[in-house]
Design a protein around this motif. Structure first.
Motif, short mmCIF file in Angstrom:
data_model
loop_
_atom_site.label_atom_id
_atom_site.label_comp_id
_atom_site.label_asym_id
_atom_site.label_seq_id
_atom_site.Cartn_x
_atom_site.Cartn_y
_atom_site.Cartn_z
N ASP A 123 -2.60 17.00 -8.12
CA ASP A 123 -2.97 16.58 -9.46
C ASP A 123 -1.95 15.61 -10.05
N ASN A 124 -0.73 15.61 -9.55
CA ASN A 124 0.31 14.73 -10.06
C ASN A 124 0.19 13.32 -9.51
N CYS A 125 -0.68 13.09 -8.57
CA CYS A 125 -0.85 11.77 -7.99
C CYS A 125 -1.63 10.90 -8.96
N ASN A 126 -0.99 9.86 -9.42
CA ASN A 126 -1.66 8.92 -10.32
C ASN A 126 -1.95 7.65 -9.53
N ASN A 127 -3.12 7.64 -8.89
CA ASN A 127 -3.48 6.52 -8.03
C ASN A 127 -3.65 5.23 -8.82
N GLU A 128 -4.30 5.29 -9.96
CA GLU A 128 -4.54 4.07 -10.74
C GLU A 128 -3.23 3.41 -11.16
N LEU A 129 -2.30 4.23 -11.63
CA LEU A 129 -1.00 3.70 -12.03
C LEU A 129 -0.23 3.16 -10.83
N ALA A 130 -0.33 3.85 -9.70
CA ALA A 130 0.36 3.40 -8.49
C ALA A 130 -0.18 2.04 -8.04
N VAL A 131 -1.48 1.89 -8.04
CA VAL A 131 -2.11 0.62 -7.64
C VAL A 131 -1.68 -0.50 -8.58
N GLU A 132 -1.70 -0.22 -9.87
CA GLU A 132 -1.30 -1.21 -10.87
C GLU A 132 0.18 -1.60 -10.69
N GLU A 133 1.02 -0.61 -10.48
CA GLU A 133 2.46 -0.86 -10.31
C GLU A 133 2.74 -1.63 -9.02
N PHE A 134 2.04 -1.28 -7.94
CA PHE A 134 2.25 -1.96 -6.67
C PHE A 134 1.83 -3.42 -6.78
N LYS A 135 0.70 -3.68 -7.44
CA LYS A 135 0.26 -5.06 -7.64
C LYS A 135 1.29 -5.84 -8.45
N LYS A 136 1.84 -5.21 -9.48
CA LYS A 136 2.86 -5.85 -10.30
C LYS A 136 4.10 -6.17 -9.47
N ASP A 137 4.49 -5.24 -8.60
CA ASP A 137 5.65 -5.48 -7.74
C ASP A 137 5.39 -6.61 -6.75
N LEU A 138 4.19 -6.67 -6.19
CA LEU A 138 3.85 -7.77 -5.29
C LEU A 138 3.88 -9.11 -6.03
N GLN A 139 3.41 -9.12 -7.26
CA GLN A 139 3.45 -10.35 -8.07
C GLN A 139 4.89 -10.77 -8.35
N ASN A 147 -4.31 0.84 2.34
CA ASN A 147 -3.74 2.13 1.94
C ASN A 147 -3.81 2.43 0.44
N LYS A 148 -4.41 1.56 -0.34
CA LYS A 148 -4.35 1.74 -1.80
C LYS A 148 -5.02 3.02 -2.28
N GLU A 149 -5.99 3.54 -1.56
CA GLU A 149 -6.65 4.79 -1.97
C GLU A 149 -5.71 5.99 -1.85
N LYS A 150 -4.70 5.89 -0.99
CA LYS A 150 -3.77 6.99 -0.75
C LYS A 150 -2.46 6.83 -1.52
N ASN A 193 10.29 6.79 -10.03
CA ASN A 193 9.80 5.42 -9.92
C ASN A 193 9.71 4.95 -8.47
N ILE A 194 9.09 5.81 -7.62
CA ILE A 194 8.87 5.44 -6.23
C ILE A 194 7.42 5.71 -5.86
N TYR A 195 6.97 5.01 -4.86
CA TYR A 195 5.62 5.22 -4.32
C TYR A 195 5.67 6.25 -3.21
N TYR A 196 4.53 6.89 -3.00
CA TYR A 196 4.35 7.74 -1.82
C TYR A 196 2.88 7.77 -1.48
#
Length: 113
Positions: A22-38, A96-99, A107-110
């Motif tokens: 339940d602690n997995c926030n996929n939407e926020l992770a996807v948004e943050e990863f896109k921001k980091d790639l940018q 891998n964005k769904e996972k 402030n790390i991805y997993y």
């Protein structure tokens, strides 16, 4: 007695497992990863800027993707990612964005199982 203990342990393990998921926030992770790639892509196009968070961004992406940057590094980290890095990380992200999850506290991805 053993069966009661087994039931208690099983219920406890199930509760912990579901609370972790339940602690997995996929939407926020996807948004943050896109921001980091940018951020990385922007640093490649604009070499005269000072992005002191760039080494941390590169480190976060490398850790979750297991794809190391071609960037040179020093004791402060990696500062010169390549276009090839962005392409590899983007391809990894699309697969891998769904996972992908974000640990807000650290402030790390997993990747969720």
């Amino acid at each position: 007695m053993k069966s009661r203990l087994f039931v208690v342990v099983f219920l406890f393990a199930s509760l912990i497992n579901s609370s972790c998921k339940d602690n997995c926030n996929n939407e926020l992770a996807v948004e943050e990863f896109k921001k980091d790639l940018q951020t990385v892509a922007y640093s490649i196009k604009n070499t005269n800027i000072n992005l002191k968070e760039l080494p941390l961004v590169i480190q976060k992406i490398e850790k979750v993707s297991s794809i190391e940057s071609e960037s040179d590094s020093n004791y402060l980290g990696k500062f010169h990612p390549t276009s090839s890095d962005v392409m590899k990380w983007t391809n990894w992200f699309e697969n891998n964005k769904e996972k992908l999850c974000l640990d807000n506290k650290n402030n790390i991805y997993y990747l969720k199982e």
